[in-house]
Design a protein around this motif. Sequence first.
Motif, PDB file in Angstrom:
ATOM      1  N   GLY A 178      75.705  65.089  33.129  1.00 36.47           N
ATOM      2  CA  GLY A 178      74.557  66.069  33.259  1.00 36.47           C
ATOM      3  C   GLY A 178      74.648  66.860  31.700  1.00 36.47           C
ATOM      4  N   TYR A 179      73.498  66.941  31.085  1.00 34.59           N
ATOM      5  CA  TYR A 179      73.350  67.712  30.201  1.00 34.59           C
ATOM      6  C   TYR A 179      72.651  69.009  30.249  1.00 34.59           C
ATOM      7  CZ  TYR A 179      75.394  63.537  28.026  1.00 34.59           C
ATOM      8  OH  TYR A 179      76.234  62.515  27.750  1.00 34.59           O
ATOM      9  N   LYS A 180      72.215  69.494  28.975  1.00 29.51           N
ATOM     10  CA  LYS A 180      71.613  71.044  29.275  1.00 29.51           C
ATOM     11  C   LYS A 180      69.980  70.688  29.704  1.00 29.51           C
ATOM     12  CE  LYS A 180      74.460  73.044  25.545  1.00 29.51           C
ATOM     13  NZ  LYS A 180      74.182  73.837  24.234  1.00 29.51           N
ATOM     14  N   LYS A 181      69.569  69.541  29.218  1.00 32.59           N
ATOM     15  CA  LYS A 181      68.224  69.422  29.650  1.00 32.59           C
ATOM     16  C   LYS A 181      67.795  68.026  30.360  1.00 32.59           C
ATOM     17  CE  LYS A 181      66.269  72.065  25.594  1.00 32.59           C
ATOM     18  NZ  LYS A 181      65.372  71.810  24.426  1.00 32.59           N
ATOM     19  N   ASN A 182      68.868  67.362  30.576  1.00 31.63           N
ATOM     20  CA  ASN A 182      68.433  65.997  31.323  1.00 31.63           C
ATOM     21  C   ASN A 182      69.773  65.531  31.928  1.00 31.63           C
ATOM     22  OD1 ASN A 182      69.998  64.397  29.058  1.00 31.63           O
ATOM     23  ND2 ASN A 182      68.212  65.140  27.852  1.00 31.63           N
ATOM     24  N   VAL A 183      69.695  64.497  32.620  1.00 28.69           N
ATOM     25  CA  VAL A 183      70.851  63.565  33.430  1.00 28.69           C
ATOM     26  C   VAL A 183      70.684  62.170  32.402  1.00 28.69           C
ATOM     27  CG1 VAL A 183      71.596  62.264  35.205  1.00 28.69           C
ATOM     28  CG2 VAL A 183      70.705  64.828  35.505  1.00 28.69           C
ATOM     29  N   LYS A 184      71.631  61.888  32.015  1.00 32.09           N
ATOM     30  CA  LYS A 184      71.703  60.511  31.402  1.00 32.09           C
ATOM     31  C   LYS A 184      72.665  59.493  32.305  1.00 32.09           C
ATOM     32  CE  LYS A 184      71.540  61.840  26.451  1.00 32.09           C
ATOM     33  NZ  LYS A 184      70.867  63.360  26.587  1.00 32.09           N
ATOM     34  N   ILE A 185      72.117  58.215  32.386  1.00 30.74           N
ATOM     35  CA  ILE A 185      72.529  57.257  33.204  1.00 30.74           C
ATOM     36  C   ILE A 185      73.127  56.208  32.270  1.00 30.74           C
ATOM     37  CG2 ILE A 185      72.402  55.873  35.210  1.00 30.74           C
ATOM     38  CD1 ILE A 185      70.019  57.486  35.825  1.00 30.74           C
ATOM     39  N   PHE A 186      74.510  55.885  32.187  1.00 34.38           N
ATOM     40  CA  PHE A 186      75.032  55.005  31.349  1.00 34.38           C
ATOM     41  C   PHE A 186      75.482  53.535  32.363  1.00 34.38           C
ATOM     42  CE2 PHE A 186      76.147  58.734  29.133  1.00 34.38           C
ATOM     43  CZ  PHE A 186      75.860  58.459  27.805  1.00 34.38           C
ATOM     44  N   ASP A 187      75.355  52.354  31.970  1.00 29.61           N
ATOM     45  CA  ASP A 187      75.841  51.333  32.345  1.00 29.61           C
ATOM     46  C   ASP A 187      77.375  51.137  32.211  1.00 29.61           C
ATOM     47  OD1 ASP A 187      76.759  48.583  33.067  1.00 29.61           O
ATOM     48  OD2 ASP A 187      74.904  47.763  32.481  1.00 29.61           O
ATOM     49  N   THR A 188      78.180  51.472  33.027  1.00 34.82           N
ATOM     50  CA  THR A 188      79.580  51.135  32.759  1.00 34.82           C
ATOM     51  C   THR A 188      80.049  50.313  32.079  1.00 34.82           C
ATOM     52  OG1 THR A 188      79.894  52.351  35.117  1.00 34.82           O
ATOM     53  CG2 THR A 188      81.776  51.520  34.061  1.00 34.82           C
ATOM     54  N   GLY A 189      79.713  48.966  32.210  1.00 34.67           N
ATOM     55  CA  GLY A 189      80.256  47.849  31.489  1.00 34.67           C
ATOM     56  C   GLY A 189      79.362  47.831  29.977  1.00 34.67           C
ATOM     57  N   ARG A 190      78.664  48.712  29.760  1.00 37.01           N
ATOM     58  CA  ARG A 190      78.195  48.795  28.123  1.00 37.01           C
ATOM     59  C   ARG A 190      78.297  50.101  27.404  1.00 37.01           C
ATOM     60  NH1 ARG A 190      72.226  45.964  28.178  1.00 37.01           N
ATOM     61  NH2 ARG A 190      72.908  45.817  25.974  1.00 37.01           N
ATOM     62  N   PRO A 191      79.458  50.222  27.124  1.00 41.12           N
ATOM     63  CA  PRO A 191      79.691  51.503  26.324  1.00 41.12           C
ATOM     64  C   PRO A 191      78.833  51.582  25.222  1.00 41.12           C
ATOM     65  CG  PRO A 191      81.536  50.108  25.994  1.00 41.12           C
ATOM     66  CD  PRO A 191      80.519  49.569  26.931  1.00 41.12           C
ATOM     67  N   ARG A 193      75.933  53.923  23.121  1.00 39.90           N
ATOM     68  CA  ARG A 193      74.892  54.906  23.369  1.00 39.90           C
ATOM     69  C   ARG A 193      73.502  54.516  23.929  1.00 39.90           C
ATOM     70  NH1 ARG A 193      72.479  57.017  17.746  1.00 39.90           N
ATOM     71  NH2 ARG A 193      70.850  57.848  18.976  1.00 39.90           N
ATOM     72  N   GLU A 194      73.638  53.456  24.706  1.00 39.28           N
ATOM     73  CA  GLU A 194      72.491  52.913  25.524  1.00 39.28           C
ATOM     74  C   GLU A 194      72.684  53.742  26.747  1.00 39.28           C
ATOM     75  OE1 GLU A 194      72.131  48.777  25.654  1.00 39.28           O
ATOM     76  OE2 GLU A 194      72.616  48.433  23.708  1.00 39.28           O
ATOM     77  N   TYR A 195      71.359  54.198  27.316  1.00 40.88           N
ATOM     78  CA  TYR A 195      71.399  55.091  28.534  1.00 40.88           C
ATOM     79  C   TYR A 195      69.909  55.353  28.936  1.00 40.88           C
ATOM     80  CZ  TYR A 195      71.124  58.843  24.910  1.00 40.88           C
ATOM     81  OH  TYR A 195      70.653  59.712  24.022  1.00 40.88           O
ATOM     82  N   THR A 196      69.920  55.372  30.228  1.00 39.19           N
ATOM     83  CA  THR A 196      68.427  56.094  30.865  1.00 39.19           C
ATOM     84  C   THR A 196      68.412  57.671  30.837  1.00 39.19           C
ATOM     85  OG1 THR A 196      68.078  53.937  32.147  1.00 39.19           O
ATOM     86  CG2 THR A 196      66.850  55.944  32.547  1.00 39.19           C
ATOM     87  N   GLU A 197      67.453  58.051  30.365  1.00 38.20           N
ATOM     88  CA  GLU A 197      67.330  59.631  30.284  1.00 38.20           C
ATOM     89  C   GLU A 197      66.482  60.247  31.233  1.00 38.20           C
ATOM     90  OE1 GLU A 197      67.991  61.785  26.528  1.00 38.20           O
ATOM     91  OE2 GLU A 197      66.128  62.464  26.902  1.00 38.20           O
ATOM     92  N   ILE A 198      66.592  61.075  32.046  1.00 37.75           N
ATOM     93  CA  ILE A 198      65.840  61.807  33.212  1.00 37.75           C
ATOM     94  C   ILE A 198      65.847  63.226  32.867  1.00 37.75           C
ATOM     95  CG2 ILE A 198      65.469  61.859  35.595  1.00 37.75           C
ATOM     96  CD1 ILE A 198      65.566  59.114  34.556  1.00 37.75           C
ATOM     97  N   PRO A 199      64.617  63.921  32.724  1.00 40.70           N
ATOM     98  CA  PRO A 199      64.453  65.342  32.176  1.00 40.70           C
ATOM     99  C   PRO A 199      64.990  66.092  33.419  1.00 40.70           C
ATOM    100  CG  PRO A 199      62.231  64.407  32.503  1.00 40.70           C
ATOM    101  CD  PRO A 199      63.514  63.177  32.511  1.00 40.70           C
ATOM    102  N   ILE A 200      65.524  67.175  33.168  1.00 38.66           N
ATOM    103  CA  ILE A 200      65.958  68.051  34.264  1.00 38.66           C
ATOM    104  C   ILE A 200      65.289  69.744  33.751  1.00 38.66           C
ATOM    105  CG2 ILE A 200      67.768  69.272  35.613  1.00 38.66           C
ATOM    106  CD1 ILE A 200      67.436  66.450  36.691  1.00 38.66           C
ATOM    107  N   THR A 201      64.828  70.330  35.016  1.00 40.07           N
ATOM    108  CA  THR A 201      64.578  71.741  34.681  1.00 40.07           C
ATOM    109  C   THR A 201      65.364  72.730  34.029  1.00 40.07           C
ATOM    110  OG1 THR A 201      62.738  71.511  36.341  1.00 40.07           O
ATOM    111  CG2 THR A 201      62.927  73.579  35.426  1.00 40.07           C
ATOM    112  N   HIS A 202      66.521  72.639  34.615  1.00 41.28           N
ATOM    113  CA  HIS A 202      67.780  73.623  34.134  1.00 41.28           C
ATOM    114  C   HIS A 202      68.938  72.854  33.826  1.00 41.28           C
ATOM    115  CE1 HIS A 202      65.247  76.730  35.773  1.00 41.28           C
ATOM    116  NE2 HIS A 202      65.220  76.312  36.896  1.00 41.28           N
ATOM    117  N   GLN A 203      69.696  73.338  32.987  1.00 46.69           N
ATOM    118  CA  GLN A 203      71.059  72.790  32.495  1.00 46.69           C
ATOM    119  C   GLN A 203      71.856  72.310  33.822  1.00 46.69           C
ATOM    120  OE1 GLN A 203      73.371  74.870  29.552  1.00 46.69           O
ATOM    121  NE2 GLN A 203      75.286  74.310  30.720  1.00 46.69           N
TER     122      GLN A 203
END
Length: 405
Positions: A178-191, A193-203
């Motif tokens: 969880g971040y200030k403006k989004n949720v980032k989803i990482f693949d555990t097996g791929r460290p 900066r590759e991730y999927t980013e989902i916008p969130i209204t609040h931190q």
Amino acid sequence: METAAAAAAEQPSESEVYIEAPQVNYAPYNFDKTALELARAQWANYADQHYLKNCKWSPDGTCLLTVIRGGGMNVFELPSELYTCDTLLQTRTIDALTPAVSVQETGLIYDYDWYPGMNSANAATCCWLSSGHEGPIHLWDAFTGDLRCSYRGYNAVDELESAMCVTFSADGQNIFSGYKKNVKIFDTGRPGREYTEIPITHQVSTIVASKAQPGVVAIGTVKGVIELVSQTDGTLRNLCKLKGHKGGITSMAFSLDGSRLYSGARKDKDLICWDLRVPGRPMFVLPRECSTNQKISIDLSSDNKWLVSGGSDGKVQIWDVTEQHYPTVHLQMQLHNDSCNGVSLHPYRPILATSSGQHHNSIDPMHHTRSTPVYENALCMWWVGPQQEDDLLATIIKAATNGTA
């Protein structure tokens, strides 16, 4: 067993010794008596205030992880005799806990989480995540304390961003952060900066994944709103929003069957149980002491029966949430003199772990009427199973009661 976490980790060397998993003895919790202290680790209060921040048993129950503000992360092993014993003497000596692994991570640690498939017999699965101030998400080796790999999230101007909270998915294949403006989803097996980013209204302030319903995630925000989402094909689908807390969400726990969600918030004395089969209205509300902004954690037993919460007053409260009527406090124990910020129930032994401590404002010498704060930066293990009186002690007490001692 091959796992995503094992692929992300460094491969063990040929000389590495795999530890045989201990023989376990499953025993139910018994909250009919007050807890018996088993072991304790204590930290002195220094100028920068070394209070603890929560504690978590590993999924296999072999060790306990905690974070000390300014003192890094520490792993403590469960004393070997506690794996199989059925009852303990009330006069048992309290063990002194010594860290088996210490990671002197600099900076403030925001959140941490064990890999859900951890098994001490397989070193590749023994790891945990941490997120901290001005740094990436780290994956740490639970045997050596070495850094295995990192997961880096970036903001809109390509600056490294710190995750405020982290958790593994139920199968360990993904990392939700969880971040200030989004949720980032990482693949555990791929460290990296590759991730999927989902916008969130609040931190985002806290995040948990359901074990019963893979892909279902609860996202708590600083505005007191919980967003329940479902992960499908790399995207998050909004299921519902839960509103009822007065402060920012700090702790959540799914029930074993995924039908309920328990939540708590900062400066909010209400613990709310949400019935996810009929979302939108609290199923019931339980009281606890939470008068500060500090995160006061909750935990649910592996049999889905007992809900446990700490409190800023140092008390631990236990409710039987299988009751059909409105649950009342089954047991309340004053286990600490300072804020009890962390509670964690062992996955298969009747042992409760607690952590205490909080930030105290400096004392103004000109105001002599202000009470001196109590510092208790401690990590404790408590027995909440069958207890046995020492025969000699019982004889002495009986003789004293009869006036013959």
